[in-house]
Every structure is written in structure tokens, then in C-alpha cells.
Enzyme design. Structure first.
Site, mmCIF file in Angstrom:
data_model
loop_
_atom_site.group_PDB
_atom_site.id
_atom_site.type_symbol
_atom_site.label_atom_id
_atom_site.label_comp_id
_atom_site.label_asym_id
_atom_site.label_seq_id
_atom_site.Cartn_x
_atom_site.Cartn_y
_atom_site.Cartn_z
ATOM 1 N N GLU A 107 -10.121 4.572 -0.628
ATOM 2 C CA GLU A 107 -10.145 6.306 0.162
ATOM 3 C C GLU A 107 -8.744 6.406 0.949
ATOM 4 O OE1 GLU A 107 -12.987 7.642 3.987
ATOM 5 O OE2 GLU A 107 -13.529 5.689 2.412
ATOM 6 N N ASP A 133 -12.180 -11.879 7.578
ATOM 7 C CA ASP A 133 -10.779 -12.193 8.134
ATOM 8 C C ASP A 133 -11.065 -10.250 8.780
ATOM 9 O OD1 ASP A 133 -8.225 -12.383 8.761
ATOM 10 O OD2 ASP A 133 -7.260 -10.978 7.528
ATOM 11 N N LYS A 148 -10.814 -8.610 12.090
ATOM 12 C CA LYS A 148 -9.376 -8.649 12.931
ATOM 13 C C LYS A 148 -9.022 -7.155 13.359
ATOM 14 C CE LYS A 148 -5.572 -9.208 9.438
ATOM 15 N NZ LYS A 148 -4.688 -10.117 9.483
ATOM 16 N N VAL A 186 0.898 -1.210 -0.174
ATOM 17 C CA VAL A 186 -0.046 -0.202 0.285
ATOM 18 C C VAL A 186 0.866 1.046 -0.097
ATOM 19 C CG1 VAL A 186 -1.745 1.088 1.221
ATOM 20 C CG2 VAL A 186 -1.499 -0.930 1.072
#
Length: 639
Positions: free
Chosen positions: A87, A129, A131, A23
Site C-alpha cells: 500500500e 524494530d 521506532k 522503496v
């Protein structure tokens, strides 16, 4: 990649690397905004399954439009590497948080996660997922679910081998651990684990290695949190353990159900905390609702006179410093008091005539927050909420010139009603997260869109509804026929805007009033402001500082000042006040926790309002012996 420009995105920073992508922070040169770019790792680009799963994340998340889910803007490919434009969320993950959350913060986080999951599950999307690393807490307090990389889209081909597991050990459901098919209820188990971890400071299932953790998930029941923390209410234990049931059929069955249970616990615990704090005997007042008509509708005849109630003041005990809560008993009054004024030069004149409207037999008025109270456009009818002995709420309709009210079927758990301009329909919110409309002449209600926790709506003559979807967002718009909501007023975190709420359309149907709460949940006096916005985006300006909602009726802007309902002549086209404000009514119920004053007004000047003091969520004030306010303690829920 830092410094490169890909398409029209200039990469400026590496944000992190996960199992499903790298990212980067980038600037969108076309729209001049920061975005996050998520690239499939280079070593995985040649793996068809990994690439397919990565694209599945994009398809799954891009199908969702919800404030508690990270928004997907675009999907592109560069030099054989697929990337998603997302975003950019300023904040930190729940895992990155170094200081513990308070109980009320965890409840609010749980509500927002459940709201986001409910929206995904309705589209057939299972995250698989959930978490703490995948839950982002923004700086403005909004919680967003990230990374749908392991999402399972209903109808999509399986991207994992039969019998394999997907998820993160410790947060996985028993069916995931065993390699079984996992539906939306697996996310509810993982949500239970997250909340347990945030509240207990430890995981519910522990072990020295992954196999031991997996064994506990399948075979060992977690220890109740109340056994570790005496301040944990058994009801909260029940909600969490319901999420953590081994058998999916025995587990809580929907995210909406989890959100509903947490909201009810939040309200109930707030009420219990209020009763504990208020041991210094604050002055209590059972509220009353009044209406004032300027002029009264033709043919309206008040049934009986009702004497005006005297003002009640808080009693200070002879202590040097006393903790006093400015609160009203959260017991609904059984009488609506109606007042009818004659007018003189646009102002009420003469002594008002008052008469009583009783609550429906076997019911009590439900007048919380902004009031469950709305006057019809022609001023002839009042829509209000009432609860039966089982605390089931409905919306009722009472003509001003009638002796009885009728319940509107299909409005179970309905609250905050508002009228269509033609007076044929009533819009309302429900506790199960919907915005609905109903024809007052009969027929079932129509679902318009999902609304996690509505805070007011307004309906213009073009069939557009502007509404506040929750306690931590700007305003949205949706067609009165239903459809996909669109944002109207984004929050400005630079000036600590926390929420936009209580919209009220002005006569042109484009401009509207709304309230902005800033910083600290609206605790600091003077921070809250009435703005004028517009659907076309041409207007967005501050109008006045105000403690609560405002309305426009009969050429006047209506607002409250220290529990006094005020009116001031106002030009809605120019946005200018035309004279000094003057009082209409005293002792109007103002709930600081909701930033709401309970009143409603029709276009021709009919007023309805609740009288009383304080409310759940109201600020706690610390007084000196002489009555001076020393400070404000913001320990109650922000609603």
C-alpha cells in the site's frame, strides 16, 4: 529503475533506501492505483539469509489485515530481485515530523500503534524494530506500522546467529540488547520508547556511543516524564514506565492492555479537562432516556405517569466575552424515562404518556457517545449499558412491559449494542478491542473479529454486519458468524473525510445509512454528512448534511437538528424524501465529540432516546454577551 515497467507496475519515483530494502513509488496499471514497491538491495540478493528475512517480512505482513498496519498486496521477483507490492501511504514518518505533537495527539498515536501490534501479536508476529522511522502518520490521521523486515514469525526458523542483536539501538529492549530470545513484549518496550520520545522530546536512554546506550537500556531506569513536564499526568507516567520495565515479566503483558490503558487515560483526561474548562458554570443537565411508541406494542401497559421535564437553557454571565462549554455532567442518570404516543397519519399525536424505568440496583446508566441504547426490532425490549460502583460496564436487557431488567452475562466492558433482525442476538463492542455477539436466551458471547474502537454497527437479514472499527477509518463488513473483515467504504482524503461511522441498514439489507465526518475532527459546522452506501458498491451518495447519526424506521428517516429529533417520510428504494420533516422530541442528547445523537428506533416505530445537553468531547463555543456564537474551539478529544 525510474521509468521502467516491471510486470504491470510502472516505477515513477524513488522513495527511499533502508537496511532491508529500496522503496519506489509505482502505478499499478491493472487497478489504476499508486503502490509502493520494496526491492531487496542488489548487493544483498546473493545472501540467502537476507533474502529469506525479506520474504519473511512479506509473509508476516501479508497475514495481517488491520487499518494500523501497512497492507501487503503482492510478492513478485524480477531479474533475480524479490520485491513486495505494498500500500502506498501518503504522509510522513514520526521521525520526519518537524513540529511537536500535542499530548492528545501522542495518546492517539499510541493507541493506534498498540492496536496494530495487538493484531500482529495475535497472529504470532513480533515486529522487533518499532521506532519512529517505522511509524507512518497518514494525511487522514491514521497511524500505520511499516517494515516488518525484522519480524519474527512464531514457528519460523531463526534468521540471526545465536547471541546476535536485531533492532535499532535506542529503541531495543533489554532482552534484544543482551541477545536473548525476544517475544511480543519486546515491541511493548519499544512502543514505550517511542511515546517517551514524542512526549519528552528526548530518548529515555542516552549515551555518546552505542555501547553506553545499551548499558542504560539494561541497567538504568528512565527519568519520569512528569519530572520534566509538569503537565504530564502521573497516570500517563505509570503507563509508559510499565512498558519500559527491564524484566519482560514485570512489563505490561500485551499490546491490548497498553491500548486499553491509553484509552482510559484519554477519556479520563478529557473529563478532567472538561471540568477545568467549564468554570463559567454552564447549565448542567442529567440526561434522561425516553421511548416513544408509534403504535405501542400490543399488550404494553405503561406502569406510571412521569411529568415532562422543562427545557433548560445555558446561563450567560455578564462578561464581555465568556468561554462556555456546551457540556453535560458525565454522570449517568439512574432513570430511563419512557414516553408512549398514539399516532395519526404516521405522525405522533396527543400528549405522550411517560413512565419511569429505574437503572438496575447498585448501577448507573452508561450512556456515552452514541448511547449504549438499542431498541429490539419488534419494539418490545431495550438493550442498554449500565455500570456498577466499580465502573464495570455490562449490557442489560429490559422488556418495555416489565418491571425489571436483567444483565447479560459475558458482556463485561460492552458498549454500543445493536440487534440481529430476528431479535435473538445482540452485537456489541468491547473495551478490549472485540466485536462480539450474544444470544439473549443464554450462552457465552462469540468473538466475531478484532475492532480497536468501535463506532456503531448494523446487522442485516443475510447475516452481514457493517461496522465502524475505529475513529479514523471507513466502514467494514463481517459475517455474523465471525471471520475476516472486509472494507466497505474507503475514506476519501481528497475531500478530507476523517471517519465513517454509525451505519444503519435500510430494509433491502443491501443499502445502509452512515455518517461521514470531515476535516478537523468534525469541528466545522455543516461538514458532517449522512450518506447512503451499499454492500455491493452500487450506491454511495450524499443524502443530507447532518450533525449526527440517522436511522430509518416505520417509513421515516430519523435525524436530529439542534437537539430536536426529526422525522421525514422517506422512500429507501429511490432514496427520496416524500415530505417535510417534523419534530418528534426535543432536548435529545447530541454529543458533538462522537457525532452522535442518542436515540434508537425499531422497524415498527418504537423510539428510545436520551435527553440532555452536550457530552464529553463536545465542541467548546465562545459566546459574546448577547449570546452570539463567536467561534468554535476544538481543544477537546476527537472521539
Amino acid at each position: 529503475m525510474i521509468g521502467q515497467t516491471i510486470a504491470h507496475y510502472q516505477i515513477i519515483e524513488h522513495l527511499g533506501t533502508g537496511g532491508m530494502g529500496e522503496v519506489y513509488l509505482a502505478v499499478d496499471s491493472k487497478l489504476d492505483r499508486k503502490v509502493a514497491l520494496k526491492f531487496l538491495p542488489a548487493q544483498m540478493s546473493a545472501q540467502p539469509d537476507a533474502k529469506a528475512r525479506f520474504l519473511q517480512e512479506a509473509r508476516a505482513a501479508s497475514a495481517l489485515n488491520h487499518p494500523n498496519i501497512c497492507t501487503i498486496h503482492d510478492i513478485q521477483e524480477h531479474d533475480g530481485r524479490v520485491f513486495i507490492v505494498m500500500e502506498y501511504v501518503e504522509g510522513q514518518t514520526l521521525r520526519e515530523r518537524t513540529t511537536p505533537f500535542s499530548l492528545k495527539q501522542v495518546i492517539e498515536i499510541g493507541i493506534q500503534i498498540a492496536d496494530g501490534l495487538a493484531a500482529a501479536h495475535e497472529r504470532g508476529i513480533v515486529h522487533r524494530d518499532i521506532k519512529t522511522e517505522n511509524i507512518m502518520l497518514r494525511k487522514d490521521g491514521i497511524v500505520q506500522i511499516m517494515d516488518f523486515g525484522l519480524a519474527k514469525l512464531r514457528g519460523a526458523s531463526r534468521l540471526t546467529k545465536e547471541g546476535s542483536t536485531i533492532g535499532t539501538v535506542g529503541y531495543m529492549s533489554p532482552e534484544q540488547v543482551q541477545g536473548l530470545d525476544a517475544d511480543h513484549r519486546t515491541d511493548l518496550f519499544s512502543l514505550g520508547v517511542v511515546l517517551y520520545e514524542l512526549l519528552g522530546g528526548q530518548m529515555p536512554f542516552k549515551g555518546v556511543h552505542e555501547t553506553a546506550i545499551m548499558y542504560e537500556i539494561v541497567n538504568v531506569d528512565p527519568q519520569p516524564l512528569s519530572a520534566m513536564r509538569p503537565d504530564i499526568d502521573p497516570e500517563l507516567d505509570r503507563i509508559l514506565l510499565d512498558c519500559l520495565q527491564k524484566d519482560p515479566d514485570e512489563r505490561c503483558q500485551s499490546a491490548k492492555e497498553v491500548a486499553r490503558d491509553l484509552r482510559r487515560f484519554k477519556v479520563d483526561s478529557g473529563r478532567r479537562r472538561v471540568s477545568q474548562v467549564s468554570t463559567v458554570r454552564p447549565a448542567y443537565s442529567t440526561g434522561s432516556v425516553s421511548t416513544a411508541t408509534m403504535p405501542p406494542p400490543p399488550g404494553t401497559m405503561p406502569p406510571a405517569a412521569f411529568p415532562e421535564k422543562p427545557r433548560r437553557f445555558m446561563r450567560l454571565l455578564p462578561w464581555g466575552v465568556a468561554l462556555l462549554a456546551v457540556l453535560a455532567l458525565l454522570v449517568a442518570t439512574d432513570i430511563i424515562h419512557v414516553a408512549v404516543w398514539k399516532t395519526s397519519e404516521g405522525r405522533p399525536g396527543g400528549k405522550p404518556v411517560r413512565f419511569a424505568i429505574p437503572a438496575p440496583p447498585g448501577h448507573s446508566l452508561a450512556l456515552e457517545g452514541a448511547g449504549n441504547l438499542a431498541v429490539s426490532p419488534d419494539g418490545r425490549q431495550i438493550a442498554f449499558g449500565a455500570v456498577d460502583s466499580l465502573q464495570t460496564a455490562h449490557i442489560w436487557l429490559r422488556p418495555v412491559d416489565s418491571f425489571s431488567a436483567r444483565m447479560l452475562p459475558g458482556t463485561e466492558d460492552g458498549y454500543y449494542p445493536f440487534w440481529s433482525p430476528d431479535g435473538r442476538y445482540i452485537g456489541f463492542f468491547t473495551r478490549v478491542g472485540k466485536l462480539k455477539r450474544i444470544d439473549i436466551n443464554g450462552g457465552p458471547p462469540l468473538n466475531l473479529c478484532d475492532v480497536p474502537s468501535g463506532r456503531g454497527g448494523s446487522w442485516n437479514s443475510d447475516g452481514t454486519i457493517v461496522y465502524s472499527p475505529n475513529t479514523r477509518s471507513g466502514l467494514f463488513r463481517v459475517s455474523s458468524a465471525g471471520g475476516v473483515p472486509a472494507p466497505v467504504t474507503p475514506l476519501d482524503s481528497a475531500v478530507q473525510q476523517m471517519t465513517h461511522r454509525w451505519p444503519w441498514f435500510l430494509p433491502d439489507g443491501n443499502q445502509f445509512l452512515y455518517l461521514i465526518r470531515r476535516g478537523g475532527g468534525g469541528v466545522t459546522a455543516g461538514d458532517d454528512t449522512i450518506y447512503v452506501g451499499s454492500l455491493d458498491g452500487s450506491v454511495n451518495r450524499e443524502l443530507m448534511a447532518c450533525e449526527a447519526n440517522a436511522a430509518f424506521a416505520n417509513g421515516h428517516l430519523l435525524f436530529t437538528r439542534d437537539q430536536t429529533l426529526m422525522a421525514s417520510r422517506f422512500d429507501p428504494k429511490k432514496g427520496e424524501f416524500l415530505g417535510e420533516p417534523f419534530p418528534l422530541a426535543d432536548e435529545v442528547y447530541v454529543d458533538a465529540g462522537f457525532n452522535s445523537a442518542v436515540f434508537s428506533a425499531s422497524a415498527n416505530g418504537t423510539l428510545a432516546y436520551l435527553t440532555g445537553e452536550g457530552g464529553v468531547g463536545a465542541r467548546i463555543l465562545r459566546h459574546a454577551r448577547n449570546g452570539e456564537i463567536l467561534d468554535t474551539i476544538s481543544d477537546l478529544e476527537s472521539l
